[in-house]
Design an enzyme around this catalytic site. Structure first.
Site, short mmCIF file in Angstrom:
data_model
loop_
_atom_site.label_atom_id
_atom_site.label_comp_id
_atom_site.label_asym_id
_atom_site.label_seq_id
_atom_site.Cartn_x
_atom_site.Cartn_y
_atom_site.Cartn_z
CB SER A 19 -0.88 0.01 1.27
OG SER A 19 -1.30 1.35 1.51
CG HIS A 50 -3.70 -1.67 -1.64
ND1 HIS A 50 -4.76 -2.50 -1.98
CD2 HIS A 50 -4.14 -0.86 -0.65
CE1 HIS A 50 -5.80 -2.19 -1.20
NE2 HIS A 50 -5.45 -1.21 -0.40
CG ASP A 81 -5.01 2.28 0.80
OD1 ASP A 81 -3.96 1.96 1.34
OD2 ASP A 81 -5.95 1.49 0.57
CG MET A 113 -8.45 6.90 2.24
SD MET A 113 -7.52 6.90 3.78
CE MET A 113 -6.77 5.29 3.71
CG HIS A 164 -9.15 0.00 -0.71
ND1 HIS A 164 -8.62 -0.18 0.55
CD2 HIS A 164 -10.50 -0.07 -0.56
CE1 HIS A 164 -9.59 -0.36 1.42
NE2 HIS A 164 -10.74 -0.30 0.77
CG MET A 209 -11.29 2.96 1.70
SD MET A 209 -9.76 2.91 2.65
CE MET A 209 -8.56 3.12 1.33
CG MET A 251 -11.44 -3.17 4.73
SD MET A 251 -9.91 -2.80 3.87
CE MET A 251 -9.14 -1.69 5.06
N GLY A 254 -8.99 3.92 6.80
CA GLY A 254 -8.74 5.34 7.01
C GLY A 254 -7.27 5.65 7.24
CG PHE A 255 -5.87 6.85 9.77
CD1 PHE A 255 -7.18 6.82 10.21
CD2 PHE A 255 -5.31 8.07 9.40
CE1 PHE A 255 -7.94 7.98 10.31
CE2 PHE A 255 -6.05 9.25 9.51
CZ PHE A 255 -7.37 9.20 9.96
N GLY A 256 -3.02 3.95 7.77
CA GLY A 256 -2.05 2.85 7.82
C GLY A 256 -1.55 2.72 9.25
N GLY A 257 -0.79 1.65 9.51
CA GLY A 257 -0.15 1.50 10.82
C GLY A 257 -1.05 1.06 11.95
CG ASP A 314 -6.09 -3.13 2.89
OD1 ASP A 314 -6.79 -2.36 2.20
OD2 ASP A 314 -5.03 -2.79 3.45
N GLY A 337 -2.75 -3.87 8.79
CA GLY A 337 -2.04 -4.41 9.95
C GLY A 337 -1.31 -5.71 9.70
N GLY A 375 1.40 -1.96 4.14
CA GLY A 375 1.98 -0.63 3.94
C GLY A 375 3.12 -0.43 4.94
C1 DX5 Z 1 -6.43 1.49 5.37
C2 DX5 Z 1 -5.94 1.05 4.00
C3 DX5 Z 1 -4.89 -0.01 4.07
C4 DX5 Z 1 -3.66 0.44 4.83
C5 DX5 Z 1 -2.70 -0.71 5.02
O1 DX5 Z 1 -7.62 2.20 5.23
O2 DX5 Z 1 -7.02 0.53 3.24
O3 DX5 Z 1 -4.51 -0.40 2.75
O4 DX5 Z 1 -3.03 1.47 4.13
O5 DX5 Z 1 -1.62 -0.19 5.70
P1 DX5 Z 1 -0.91 -1.00 6.88
O6 DX5 Z 1 -0.29 -2.20 6.22
O7 DX5 Z 1 0.08 -0.04 7.40
O8 DX5 Z 1 -1.98 -1.36 7.86
ZN ZN Z 2 -6.43 -0.40 1.28
#
Ligand code: DX5
Ligand code: ZN
Length: 302
Positions: free
Chosen positions: A9, A34, A36, A38, A67, A69, A138, A143-146, A176, A178, A198
């Protein structure tokens, strides 16, 4: 077991130079990218839109796994299709008519994905499973990575895999959110064949993207070695791989031990550049690059 694909991602990439990181992903052996998207309405974050995808399209030949969102989503499908998306994944909650949106994506000859949030039931999309190319499960709230992987999602992946096998369908199961070195094997064991990551790919090992993707691939690689050799009563071969690995000085350099359901280690690349060549049934341990091995793995070759 379908061949695993890794879809990094770019939400965790360097947004000041996406071309650089995309090129690194390509060199590192990513199977797709990937993206994302948003809108700050469907999810509480805003990222990128069609112009950025259009700008990146000529920088890589890797498929764009987009993706969305965003809500509403239907009227924007055209823009993402024309910008260069290869897979367009939407959330069912973001369209008043899921079938129409599926047809719209297909009208641009793009692959169709439906994404299910952790609290969205599989049952609401069951009637569409034979019409789509992938289900994106999911494992975090979007909404967020990490974020931390939601363990309960593993049961959902297993249920989807059971449904897919029962209906004899062939859509991809993508997961997708974590995903990291510790849970990667469990997600595959549950039935996923496309894994998004990601933070792990862009941040682990001081951001060594190549090492991180190779690590993830090598975890699957050992799973295959176990499946191919252990189940075919060639366990002594499997034990040979494990013994070389566990006793080698490579292992003694304290490679992180991660419980992974019996193998008790996260494989290290330098060793996993070996594979038992069973073609001429001479079972020689030979040294291949992981890419060679990765491309050579033929799951039908018992
Ligand atoms: C979250 C995204 C995911 C996210 C994955 O809304 O859809 O794709 O970026 O990132 P990690 O791998 O850091 O959870
Ligand atoms: Zn995603």
């Amino acid at each position: 077991m379908k061949k695993i694909q890794i879809s990094p991602s770019i939400l965790s990439a360097d947004f000041s130079n996406l071309e650089k990181d995309i090129k690194k992903l390509e060199t590192a052996g990513a199977d797709m990218i990937h993206v994302d998207v948003m809108d700050g309405h469907f999810v509480p974050n805003i990222t990128i839109g069609p112009p950025v995808i259009k700008a990146l399209r000529s920088k890589t030949s890797l498929p764009f796994d987009v993706h969305l969102m965003i809500d509403p989503v239907h009227k924007y499908i055209k823009d993402f299709a024309n910008a260069g998306a290869d897979i367009i994944t939407i959330h069912p909650e973001a369209t008043p008519n899921l079938q129409e949106s599926i047809d719209e994506i297909k009208s641009y000859k793009k692959k169709v994905g439906i994404s299910l949030n952790p609290d969205t039931k599989i049952s609401i999309v069951e009637e569409y499973l034979d019409k789509i190319d992938l289900i994106l499960i999911m494992s975090v709230y979007p909404g967020f990575g990490g974020q931390k992987f939601i363990l309960e999602v593993l049961e959902k992946i297993k249920s989807l895999k059971v449904l897919k096998d029962k209906k004899k369908l062939n859509f991809d199961i993508e997961v997708d959110g974590g995903i990291n070195f510790s849970n990667f094997k469990s997600v595959i064991d549950a039935g996923a064949n496309v894994l998004v990551s990601g933070t792990t790919i862009f941040k682990e090992n001081n951001g060594d993207i190549k090492k991180n993707i190779d690590f993830l691939k090598s975890i699957w690689f050992v799973m295959i070695a176990k499946e191919k050799f252990l189940n075919n009563s060639l366990s002594y071969l499997y034990k040979q791989i494990r013994k070389i690995y566990l006793n080698s000085n490579i292992y003694n350099r304290k490679i992180s031990r991660v419980f992974d359901g019996g193998l008790n280690y996260v494989p290290n690349l330098s060793l996993l550049n070996c594979i038992i060549k069973s073609k001429e049934r001479n079972f020689r341990i030979e040294d291949f690059s992981l890419e060679d091995v990765w491309n050579k793995i033929d799951l039908n070759d018992k």
